[in-house]
Design an enzyme around this catalytic site. Structure first.
Site, PDB file in Angstrom:
ATOM      1  NE  ARG A  10      -6.247   3.637   6.545  1.00  0.00           N
ATOM      2  CZ  ARG A  10      -4.986   4.499   6.718  1.00  0.00           C
ATOM      3  NH1 ARG A  10      -5.553   4.478   8.584  1.00  0.00           N
ATOM      4  NH2 ARG A  10      -4.090   4.845   6.951  1.00  0.00           N
ATOM      5  NE  ARG A  59       1.037  10.563  10.024  1.00  0.00           N
ATOM      6  CZ  ARG A  59       0.910   8.995   9.479  1.00  0.00           C
ATOM      7  NH1 ARG A  59      -0.506   8.394   9.340  1.00  0.00           N
ATOM      8  NH2 ARG A  59       1.846   9.028   8.657  1.00  0.00           N
ATOM      9  CG  ASP A 103       4.139   1.571   9.486  1.00  0.00           C
ATOM     10  OD1 ASP A 103       3.972   2.535  10.075  1.00  0.00           O
ATOM     11  OD2 ASP A 103       4.250   1.598   7.913  1.00  0.00           O
ATOM     12  NE  ARG A 131      -1.503  12.835   8.326  1.00  0.00           N
ATOM     13  CZ  ARG A 131      -0.516  13.198   8.013  1.00  0.00           C
ATOM     14  NH1 ARG A 131       0.185  12.321   7.272  1.00  0.00           N
ATOM     15  NH2 ARG A 131       0.095  14.143   8.132  1.00  0.00           N
ATOM     16  CE  LYS A 152      -1.654   1.200   3.859  1.00  0.00           C
ATOM     17  NZ  LYS A 152      -1.273   3.002   4.026  1.00  0.00           N
ATOM     18  CG  ASN A 153       2.741   2.462   2.601  1.00  0.00           C
ATOM     19  OD1 ASN A 153       1.165   2.915   3.550  1.00  0.00           O
ATOM     20  ND2 ASN A 153       2.906   2.221   4.074  1.00  0.00           N
ATOM     21  CB  CYS A 212      -3.997  10.496  12.292  1.00  0.00           C
ATOM     22  SG  CYS A 212      -2.730   9.272  12.230  1.00  0.00           S
TER      23      CYS A 212
HETATM   24  N1  EPU Z   1       7.445  14.495  10.293  1.00  0.00           N
HETATM   25  C1  EPU Z   1       8.152  15.356  10.396  1.00  0.00           C
HETATM   26  N2  EPU Z   1       7.389  16.903   9.598  1.00  0.00           N
HETATM   27  C2  EPU Z   1       6.938  16.376   8.174  1.00  0.00           C
HETATM   28  C3  EPU Z   1       6.445  14.954   7.652  1.00  0.00           C
HETATM   29  C4  EPU Z   1       7.001  14.022   9.186  1.00  0.00           C
HETATM   30  O1  EPU Z   1       8.168  16.732  11.767  1.00  0.00           O
HETATM   31  O2  EPU Z   1       7.301  16.792   7.856  1.00  0.00           O
HETATM   32  C5  EPU Z   1       7.693  13.363  11.014  1.00  0.00           C
HETATM   33  C6  EPU Z   1       6.304  12.477  11.480  1.00  0.00           C
HETATM   34  O3  EPU Z   1       5.509  13.248  12.579  1.00  0.00           O
HETATM   35  C7  EPU Z   1       7.383  11.056  12.278  1.00  0.00           C
HETATM   36  C8  EPU Z   1       8.975  11.534  11.185  1.00  0.00           C
HETATM   37  O4  EPU Z   1       8.702  12.553  10.620  1.00  0.00           O
HETATM   38  O5  EPU Z   1       7.588  11.075  13.177  1.00  0.00           O
HETATM   39  C9  EPU Z   1       8.308  10.006  10.335  1.00  0.00           C
HETATM   40  O6  EPU Z   1       7.412  10.215   9.429  1.00  0.00           O
HETATM   41  P1  EPU Z   1       7.086  10.173   8.009  1.00  0.00           P
HETATM   42  O7  EPU Z   1       6.906  11.861   7.120  1.00  0.00           O
HETATM   43  O8  EPU Z   1       7.923   9.546   7.869  1.00  0.00           O
HETATM   44  O9  EPU Z   1       5.744   9.198   7.720  1.00  0.00           O
HETATM   45  P2  EPU Z   1       4.877   9.039   6.530  1.00  0.00           P
HETATM   46  O10 EPU Z   1       6.024   9.365   5.189  1.00  0.00           O
HETATM   47  O11 EPU Z   1       3.564  10.037   5.923  1.00  0.00           O
HETATM   48  C10 EPU Z   1       4.842   6.695   5.826  1.00  0.00           C
HETATM   49  C11 EPU Z   1       3.607   5.621   6.294  1.00  0.00           C
HETATM   50  C12 EPU Z   1       3.778   5.417   7.272  1.00  0.00           C
HETATM   51  C13 EPU Z   1       5.012   5.386   8.390  1.00  0.00           C
HETATM   52  C14 EPU Z   1       5.686   6.400   7.808  1.00  0.00           C
HETATM   53  C15 EPU Z   1       6.942   5.800   8.272  1.00  0.00           C
HETATM   54  C16 EPU Z   1       2.598   6.010   3.904  1.00  0.00           C
HETATM   55  C17 EPU Z   1       1.406   6.136   3.121  1.00  0.00           C
HETATM   56  N3  EPU Z   1       2.629   6.350   5.433  1.00  0.00           N
HETATM   57  O12 EPU Z   1       4.226   8.092   6.271  1.00  0.00           O
HETATM   58  O13 EPU Z   1       2.780   4.211   7.834  1.00  0.00           O
HETATM   59  O14 EPU Z   1       4.423   5.196   9.760  1.00  0.00           O
HETATM   60  O15 EPU Z   1       5.704   6.699   7.140  1.00  0.00           O
HETATM   61  O16 EPU Z   1       7.818   4.752   8.364  1.00  0.00           O
HETATM   62  O17 EPU Z   1       3.687   5.572   3.233  1.00  0.00           O
HETATM   63  C18 EPU Z   1       1.235   2.985   8.656  1.00  0.00           C
HETATM   64  O18 EPU Z   1       1.307   1.903   7.058  1.00  0.00           O
HETATM   65  O19 EPU Z   1       0.918   2.303   8.645  1.00  0.00           O
HETATM   66  C19 EPU Z   1       1.981   4.153   8.237  1.00  0.00           C
HETATM   67  C20 EPU Z   1       1.236   5.060   9.609  1.00  0.00           C
END
Ligand code: EPU
Length: 435
Positions: free
Chosen positions: A406, A121, A314, A92, A22-23, A116
């Site tokens: 999801r 986030r 995850d 998101r 998915k991701n 969330c």
């Molecule tokens: N963060 C910031 N600023 C930003 C973006 C992120 O401070 O602009 C922080 C976040 O709060 C967090 C960390 O950086 O503490 C990592 O967040 P990241 O941006 O890497 O998360 P994401 O890209 O929004 C993806 C996955 C998540 C997974 C995270 C970490 C997808 C759709 N989602 O989220 O997946 O936990 O990377 O590996 O790819 C899940 O599948 O259950 C899920 C939550």
């Protein structure tokens, strides 16, 4: 609202393939906005988030067609650029259309995602990265509005307080493919989903090198074309299923298994007494066949979630379920989302002994879990509850499984193929255990 009824006690055995990720699929679908041709994607998992992304792309002027796990995306109206709150609030990951829209259409209006269940986030790093490429960013009515005539390559540092950002890297890397000149992303996310996206973009004509390392270089091109691309297997589903088999002291074969993308998890599992062995060393280690078995008595372990290649957040909840069975105390520290512990109180309802202090949980293992009605609070925590139900004495009912749906394609059907006893049923609001 659907719920799962789980009869604990079955030992899982048999063979299952691992679904596409998915991701990896979500940013790949969003990247189709960058193409002037047709994008064909294979092994797309049939999940509600994918349905939401399909809906969003259609609103953004893309024709999305497909059958089963294949999907074809083509832009038909390049003037649409508004990702509305009504869709973004359901998913998101909608934020990953921001970079592609900006680069391909010069303007993007994307509703600002909120927090969330797993915590705050923010998307500040996404916005800083796109600003560094020359975009102007403003907020209006809850929407992020990004504009640029043509983005310009530069050096961007994408590290944040918790490491890099996966979707932020996807956004900036995707946008930079059409920027003028060279972009260097330092402290880029190294996750396999980023490497997969870079492979797809390169097959469309982009010039990206270094994906999978903290330094990605992108030489901008004038346009991107058609592509046919197969989504990588889902490392989180692979880890979840391996842990579920081990918890039941089962013996199962998993195919299309991304072994090389799970080394930190396999290391901790090995210490715990779970054996995940490749059965054919000639296969691609990112899509191979493994046999999962475990010791009767599991050992406690320490693990800390980290950006890739560390232990993934995850899989934190699922590993915690497994360690409820270990003989001794395990220590779990969550370094990506310090509040991602909604499963802790529900596992406690099932007889687990867990002590939380801030981002750390001590798991006092060795107790027999007992079935109970429990409530899923987020996607991965739901999987952890289902796994606990597999080994609990008696019946467990997991409610609010729309979270589970999801990220897992009918997890109960997959586990039932291995011999689990799980039934999906509709829980009425008047039901005594309804909400
Ligand atoms: N963060 C910031 N600023 C930003 C973006 C992120 O401070 O602009 C922080 C976040 O709060 C967090 C960390 O950086 O503490 C990592 O967040 P990241 O941006 O890497 O998360 P994401 O890209 O929004 C993806 C996955 C998540 C997974 C995270 C970490 C997808 C759709 N989602 O989220 O997946 O936990 O990377 O590996 O790819 C899940 O599948 O259950 C899920 C939550």
């Amino acid at each position: 609202m659907d719920a799962l009824r789980i009869q604990g006690g079955a030992r899982l055995s048999g063979t299952l393939p691992i679904d596409g990720s998915k991701n990896a699929a979500l940013p790949a679908m969003a990247a189709a906005i960058l193409s002037q041709g047709t994008v064909q994607l294979h092994d797309i998992p049939t999940l509600s988030d994918i349905g939401n992304m399909t809906k969003l792309l259609r609103e953004l002027g893309c024709e999305v067609t497909g059958q089963g796990r294949n999907c074809t995306i083509r832009t038909t109206d390049p003037t649409a650029n508004h990702a509305r709150y009504e869709i973004v609030r359901t998913m998101r990951a909608s934020i990953c259309v921001l970079g592609p829209l900006l680069a391909a259409r010069g303007e993007a209006r994307v509703s600002m995602p909120g927090g969330c269940a797993i915590g705050d986030r923010p998307v500040d790093l996404h916005l800083r990265g796109l600003e560094a490429l020359g975009a102007t960013i403003e907020l209006d009515g809850g929407d992020i509005i990004a504009r640029a005539d043509r983005l310009k390559g530069t050096t961007i540092f994408l590290g944040g307080p918790f490491g890099s950002t996966v979707l932020g890297t996807a956004n900036v890397m995707s946008a930079a493919t059409l920027a003028e000149g060279r972009t260097i992303i330092e402290s880029a996310a190294c996750e396999p989903e980023i490497t997969g996206l870079a492979d797809m973009l390169n097959a469309m004509g982009a010039k990206i090198s270094g994906a999978g390392t903290p330094r990605i270089e992108i030489d901008g091109v004038e346009s991107l074309g058609e592509v046919e691309y197969t989504i990588i297997p889902d490392r989180i589903i692979a880890g979840t299923l391996a842990m579920a088999v081990a918890m039941t002291n089962g013996d199962a074969t998993l195919t299309n298994f991304p072994y090389d993308n799970l080394l930190a998890v396999l290391d901790r599992l090995d210490v715990a007494g779970v054996h995940v062995c490749r059965t054919d060393l000639a296969q691609d280690p990112r899509r191979c066949t493994v046999q999962v078995t475990s010791e009767r008595r599991l050992n406690p372990v320490l693990y800390t979630t980290q950006p890739y290649p560390g232990f993934p957040t995850d899989l934190q909840a699922q590993m915690m379920s497994l360690l409820c069975l270990a003989q001794g105390n395990s220590i779990v520290t969550e370094r990506i989302y310090p509040d991602r512990f909604l499963h802790v109180s529900e596992l406690t309802r099932m007889g687990a002994t867990l002590f939380r202090s801030g981002p750390t949980v001590v798991v006092q293992g060795g107790e027999q879990l007992v079935g109970a009605p429990v409530m899923a609070g987020d996607l991965r925590g739901s999987a952890a509850l289902v796994m606990a139900g597999l080994v609990a004495r008696g019946e467990t009912i997991v409610q609010r499984i729309y979270h589970l749906d999801r990220g897992y394609v009918r997890l109960e059907e997959q586990l039932n193929k291995l011999g689990a006893g799980i039934e999906r049923f509709e829980l009425g609001v008047s039901d005594p255990i309804g909400v």
